[in-house]
Design a protein around this motif. Structure first.
Motif, PDB file in Angstrom:
ATOM      1  N   PRO A  10       0.711  -1.240   0.053  1.00  0.00           N
ATOM      2  CA  PRO A  10      -0.080   0.109   0.026  1.00  0.00           C
ATOM      3  C   PRO A  10       0.964   1.212   0.297  1.00  0.00           C
ATOM      4  O   PRO A  10       1.852   1.362   0.756  1.00  0.00           O
ATOM      5  N   ALA A  11       0.752   2.101  -0.942  1.00  0.00           N
ATOM      6  CA  ALA A  11       0.945   3.624  -0.818  1.00  0.00           C
ATOM      7  C   ALA A  11       0.207   4.293   0.068  1.00  0.00           C
ATOM      8  O   ALA A  11      -0.879   4.793  -0.430  1.00  0.00           O
ATOM      9  N   GLU A  32      -2.934  -0.977  11.249  1.00  0.00           N
ATOM     10  CA  GLU A  32      -3.399  -2.336  11.655  1.00  0.00           C
ATOM     11  C   GLU A  32      -4.308  -2.936  10.777  1.00  0.00           C
ATOM     12  O   GLU A  32      -4.339  -4.232  10.647  1.00  0.00           O
ATOM     13  N   ALA A  33      -5.030  -2.236  10.031  1.00  0.00           N
ATOM     14  CA  ALA A  33      -5.903  -2.996   9.134  1.00  0.00           C
ATOM     15  C   ALA A  33      -5.281  -3.616   7.895  1.00  0.00           C
ATOM     16  O   ALA A  33      -5.673  -4.561   7.478  1.00  0.00           O
ATOM     17  N   CYS A 211      -5.876   1.249   0.586  1.00  0.00           N
ATOM     18  CA  CYS A 211      -6.045   1.982   2.003  1.00  0.00           C
ATOM     19  C   CYS A 211      -7.055   2.031   2.539  1.00  0.00           C
ATOM     20  O   CYS A 211      -7.368   1.937   3.821  1.00  0.00           O
ATOM     21  N   ALA A 212      -8.274   1.759   1.894  1.00  0.00           N
ATOM     22  CA  ALA A 212      -9.567   1.596   2.195  1.00  0.00           C
ATOM     23  C   ALA A 212     -10.370   0.456   2.285  1.00  0.00           C
ATOM     24  O   ALA A 212     -11.059   0.016   3.053  1.00  0.00           O
ATOM     25  N   PHE A 213      -9.682  -0.417   1.275  1.00  0.00           N
ATOM     26  CA  PHE A 213     -10.318  -1.864   1.024  1.00  0.00           C
ATOM     27  C   PHE A 213      -8.888  -2.883   0.985  1.00  0.00           C
ATOM     28  O   PHE A 213      -8.633  -3.719  -0.149  1.00  0.00           O
ATOM     29  N   PRO A 214      -8.360  -3.110   2.021  1.00  0.00           N
ATOM     30  CA  PRO A 214      -7.251  -3.794   2.248  1.00  0.00           C
ATOM     31  C   PRO A 214      -7.346  -5.420   1.936  1.00  0.00           C
ATOM     32  O   PRO A 214      -6.616  -6.143   1.211  1.00  0.00           O
ATOM     33  N   LYS A 215      -8.460  -5.816   2.604  1.00  0.00           N
ATOM     34  CA  LYS A 215      -8.408  -7.405   2.663  1.00  0.00           C
ATOM     35  C   LYS A 215      -9.101  -7.742   1.029  1.00  0.00           C
ATOM     36  O   LYS A 215      -8.433  -8.830   0.509  1.00  0.00           O
ATOM     37  N   ASN A 254     -10.376  11.363  -3.026  1.00  0.00           N
ATOM     38  CA  ASN A 254     -11.272  10.008  -3.287  1.00  0.00           C
ATOM     39  C   ASN A 254     -10.988   9.002  -2.197  1.00  0.00           C
ATOM     40  O   ASN A 254     -11.856   8.223  -1.804  1.00  0.00           O
ATOM     41  N   ILE A 255      -9.728   8.839  -2.201  1.00  0.00           N
ATOM     42  CA  ILE A 255      -9.072   7.478  -1.318  1.00  0.00           C
ATOM     43  C   ILE A 255      -9.437   7.795   0.097  1.00  0.00           C
ATOM     44  O   ILE A 255      -9.882   6.963   1.011  1.00  0.00           O
ATOM     45  N   LYS A 256      -9.239   8.944   0.388  1.00  0.00           N
ATOM     46  CA  LYS A 256      -9.365   9.332   1.992  1.00  0.00           C
ATOM     47  C   LYS A 256     -11.031   9.465   2.483  1.00  0.00           C
ATOM     48  O   LYS A 256     -11.415   9.030   3.315  1.00  0.00           O
TER      49      LYS A 256
END
Length: 309
Positions: A10-11, A32-33, A211-215, A254-256
């Motif tokens: 992840p960046a 942690e996520a 960053c928002a959808f790690p899994k 957008n990502i935040k």
């Protein structure tokens, strides 16, 4: 720390408080996520991390904090994006001294260097430190293309080990593999070409919407590498409208916004950026809310690690 240039890196975004200070508490929630989801490394201070707005002291503090918080569970890389060779060398050495496990290195900023100047710049920075380096090849945004011929001129440097392939030309994955075999690891840097690049032999993915959808992001990678293409494709097709938010001048906002909706971040950005408003925000919210309403149930993917091919 020894690590491989494989998997999901992840960046990450840089979290700020309402008072425009680094928000370490919010950063730790996201970190942690990412680790829980199974990412393979963390990249700090990239374009998505609002690098151009960070003070050097803030970069130092962020790196030191993340190294301590990650506690050796994943490698931590620092981005180096500077306008002069001198500043880039200083930034690389400073990152090393602050505990970075590796570097992501861009060609010179602001000045559009020619091939000879670019190769010289990259050689001098890579020769100044023993840290492993991934070169960020993004001519679409930064106007400098690191061609295969230029990689040939850098091939003798052991510290240059990988490329973040963001040319938008998926054939470059094959070109690099044809030209160099496994000499340089190839990690895709374009979210909307994530699965396509992995299927063409990319070793990993420097991702944004992770960053928002790690899994979901890690699941796609591990399913592909385990040969479970149909399962990965089902997730990727759901994910693509969201991934397209990465290919935008407002990718940070957008990502935040996405991070805030998934509960692992907030919308706070640093000026001159401003949070999304009006019709623009509603459009992005519509994409994200539609995805969240249909968010897929993921297959077990973490135990696929030993099956990777």
């Amino acid at each position: 720390m020894n690590f491989e240039w494989k998997g999901i890196f992840p960046a990450v975004t840089t979290k700020f408080t309402a008072n425009d200070e680094l928000d370490f508490e919010a950063f730790d929630v996201n970190l942690e996520a990412q680790i829980e989801a199974g990412v393979d490394g963390i990249i700090l201070g990239g374009s998505l991390g609002e690098a151009s707005t960070l003070l050097q002291d803030e970069k130092d503090a962020l790196l030191k904090h993340v190294k301590e918080a990650s506690n050796g569970r994943v490698p931590v890389l620092m981005n180096v994006a500077e306008s002069s060779t001198k500043l880039a060398v200083e930034a690389a050495l400073r990152a090393r001294d602050n505990g970075a496990d590796g570097l992501m290195l861009l060609p010179p900023m602001r000045y559009t260097s020619d091939d000879r100047e670019t190769v010289t710049f990259l050689r001098e920075v890579a020769s100044a430190t023993e840290l492993p380096i991934i070169l960020y090849n993004n001519p679409a945004d930064y106007k400098i293309w690191i061609s295969p011929d230029m990689f040939r001129q850098l091939e003798d440097l052991p510290t240059i080990q990988a490329v973040k392939e963001s040319t938008r030309d998926i054939s470059n994955v094959t070109r690099m593999k044809n030209a160099f075999g496994d000499r340089f690891a190839v990690l895709t840097g374009v979210d909307t070409l994530g699965m396509e690049s992995l299927l063409m032999g990319a070793d990993g993915w420097v991702a944004g919407l992770v960053c928002a959808f790690p899994k979901e992001t890690v699941a796609i990678y591990r399913l592909i590498k385990a040969g479970k293409i149909a399962e990965a494709l089902e997730i990727y097709r759901w994910f693509l409208p969201v991934l397209e938010l990465d290919v935008s001048t407002k990718l940070v906002q957008n990502i935040k916004l996405a991070e805030s909706l998934t509960g692992i971040g907030n919308e706070t950005v640093r000026a001159p950026r401003l949070p999304l408003i009006g019709e623009e925000r509603e459009r992005v919210l519509s994409i994200l809310n539609n995805a969240l309403e249909r968010r897929p149930e993921l297959p077990e993917y973490l135990n696929l690690e030993k099956e990777l091919v």
